[in-house]
Scaffold this motif. Structure first.
Motif, PDB file in Angstrom:
ATOM      1  N   LEU A   1       1.332 -11.500   2.619  1.00 22.56           N
ATOM      2  CA  LEU A   1       2.170 -11.558   1.415  1.00 22.56           C
ATOM      3  C   LEU A   1       1.457 -12.317   0.302  1.00 22.56           C
ATOM      4  CD1 LEU A   1       5.755 -11.956   2.917  1.00 22.56           C
ATOM      5  CD2 LEU A   1       4.566  -9.869   2.217  1.00 22.56           C
TER       6      LEU A   1
ATOM      7  N   TRP B  45      -0.650  -9.854  -1.536  1.00 29.30           N
ATOM      8  CA  TRP B  45       0.198  -9.029  -2.407  1.00 29.30           C
ATOM      9  C   TRP B  45       0.758  -9.829  -3.578  1.00 29.30           C
ATOM     10  CZ3 TRP B  45       1.052  -3.908  -2.808  1.00 29.30           C
ATOM     11  CH2 TRP B  45       0.633  -3.098  -1.752  1.00 29.30           C
ATOM     12  N   ASP B  46       0.945 -11.133  -3.372  1.00 30.07           N
ATOM     13  CA  ASP B  46       1.573 -11.949  -4.403  1.00 30.07           C
ATOM     14  C   ASP B  46       0.618 -12.250  -5.557  1.00 30.07           C
ATOM     15  OD1 ASP B  46       4.240 -13.016  -4.649  1.00 30.07           O
ATOM     16  OD2 ASP B  46       3.300 -14.982  -4.870  1.00 30.07           O
TER      17      ASP B  46
ATOM     18  N   THR C   5      -5.461  -9.485  -6.484  1.00 32.87           N
ATOM     19  CA  THR C   5      -5.738  -8.798  -5.220  1.00 32.87           C
ATOM     20  C   THR C   5      -4.723  -7.676  -4.979  1.00 32.87           C
ATOM     21  OG1 THR C   5      -4.610 -10.677  -4.154  1.00 32.87           O
ATOM     22  CG2 THR C   5      -7.001 -10.622  -4.018  1.00 32.87           C
ATOM     23  N   ARG C   6      -3.576  -7.732  -5.690  1.00 34.80           N
ATOM     24  CA  ARG C   6      -2.565  -6.683  -5.514  1.00 34.80           C
ATOM     25  C   ARG C   6      -3.011  -5.360  -6.129  1.00 34.80           C
ATOM     26  NH1 ARG C   6       1.912  -9.186  -7.269  1.00 34.80           N
ATOM     27  NH2 ARG C   6       2.011  -8.401  -9.381  1.00 34.80           N
TER      28      ARG C   6
ATOM     29  N   LEU D  29      -5.190  -3.114  -3.964  1.00 35.58           N
ATOM     30  CA  LEU D  29      -4.409  -2.686  -2.792  1.00 35.58           C
ATOM     31  C   LEU D  29      -3.464  -1.557  -3.153  1.00 35.58           C
ATOM     32  CD1 LEU D  29      -3.020  -5.800  -0.888  1.00 35.58           C
ATOM     33  CD2 LEU D  29      -4.458  -3.987   0.003  1.00 35.58           C
ATOM     34  N   LEU D  30      -2.805  -1.740  -4.292  1.00 42.35           N
ATOM     35  CA  LEU D  30      -1.804  -0.782  -4.731  1.00 42.35           C
ATOM     36  C   LEU D  30      -2.451   0.584  -5.004  1.00 42.35           C
ATOM     37  CD1 LEU D  30       1.149  -0.674  -5.294  1.00 42.35           C
ATOM     38  CD2 LEU D  30       0.751  -1.633  -7.553  1.00 42.35           C
TER      39      LEU D  30
ATOM     40  N   ALA E 292       6.299  -5.784   1.499  1.00 40.82           N
ATOM     41  CA  ALA E 292       5.441  -5.691   0.308  1.00 40.82           C
ATOM     42  C   ALA E 292       5.850  -4.505  -0.566  1.00 40.82           C
ATOM     43  CB  ALA E 292       3.976  -5.571   0.723  1.00 40.82           C
TER      44      ALA E 292
ATOM     45  N   TYR F  24       7.053  -5.615  -4.095  1.00 35.05           N
ATOM     46  CA  TYR F  24       6.030  -5.528  -5.142  1.00 35.05           C
ATOM     47  C   TYR F  24       5.887  -4.136  -5.748  1.00 35.05           C
ATOM     48  CZ  TYR F  24       4.705 -10.062  -3.246  1.00 35.05           C
ATOM     49  OH  TYR F  24       4.724 -11.371  -2.826  1.00 35.05           O
TER      50      TYR F  24
END
Lengths: 183, 183
Positions: A83, A86-87, A91-92, A95-96, A148, A152
């Motif tokens: 998390l 993702w937070d 770095t999100r 990933l997304l 996530a 997110y």
């Protein structure tokens, strides 16, 4: 140069999706010739795999979270780690981009599956030394992936706004249970 | 005619994604004039909302699973219901189309969020009559959404191939815990 191409690839996969992105469009965005992209990476599928490895570089370190520390806190370490990635908006974003491609395209899903399940989850599973270790790791990952996604990506409330600590308090014991509880 | 347009819309959102699909492409696929699509539904966003409602028709009945039966089996009923919808290829296809759009596009995500969180999860939460009921429902949903993603979309093994009963045995207690356990 390799990094410039990878950054362009990530942006292309994110903006256009796996299917519409091409070696040519990635080369163009990176300001290089397509031949150079082929030279460094090979096919579009291989560029995608390389982009995943970069995006998941923090996650590929996750198995360290299994080994370092008391086993009864494994769920919390893994929850905080995933998390946390993702937070952090930095770095999100990569990933997304990868998750969007993997959800939309079978080839991208296969590459994602081989890397994430084959490397991250399999290594966590090996650290467990329990029956059904792979299934345990996958169901723990399912709780984290789902959390996530809803927090997110879909941003459902109140989950999207509550403090991360509230989520860790509820999710970490579940992750721990999947990983190590008697079944 | 409304159903023909909705079926065409679902196919368009699935194949082209939310961004590339248009009222015109939906009308063309349905063999009707764009004006008719506008007449029945309004904007593309409204067509998407209608397509979600159809795709989630089984899930919109999920709150029944909260009310009918003993509260200590709520987790199992909800788990069987949601994973059952995903396990059936016929109900899975429209769900997948919607999830793909919602993951890829902010507008689609907002429509998805309002309908699924606003209707399905909020109704389950009201049935709980506990503090943090919405957060509970969302974290239970996160386990189910993540399990569905890894099993049916990304298809990680062994999760993708194990018997559904094995998954229910491990996931239902977790869902029940999120919904009703003391925190």
């Amino acid at each position: 140069m390799r990094e410039v191409i990878l950054e362009a690839a990530r942006a292309q996969f994110s903006e256009r999706g796996y299917e519409k992105a091409s070696v040519r469009s990635i080369a163009k965005a990176a300001g290089v010739d397509s031949a150079l992209v082929h030279h460094y990476f090979g096919t579009k599928e291989q560029v995608f795999a390389a982009a995943i490895e970069v995006a998941f570089a923090p996650a590929f370190q996750a198995p360290g979270a299994v080994e370092d520390g008391p086993p009864e806190e494994l769920g919390e370490r893994l929850t905080r780690f995933i998390l946390g990635v993702w937070d952090n908006p930095e770095t999100r974003a990569p990933l997304l981009a990868i998750v969007r491609s993997a959800v939309s395209n079978e080839t991208a899903a296969a590459v994602f599956r081989d890397l994430v399940a084959g490397q991250v989850l399999a290594r966590i599973a090996r650290g467990l030394d329990l029956p059904d270790a792979e299934l345990r790791a996958e169901l723990a990952a399912a709780q984290l992936v789902g959390t996530a996604m809803l927090r997110y990506v879909i941003k459902v409330e109140p989950l999207a706004s509550v403090d991360l600590e509230q989520i860790v308090a509820r999710v970490a014991p579940v992750v721990q249970g999947h990983l190590t509880a008697d079944q």
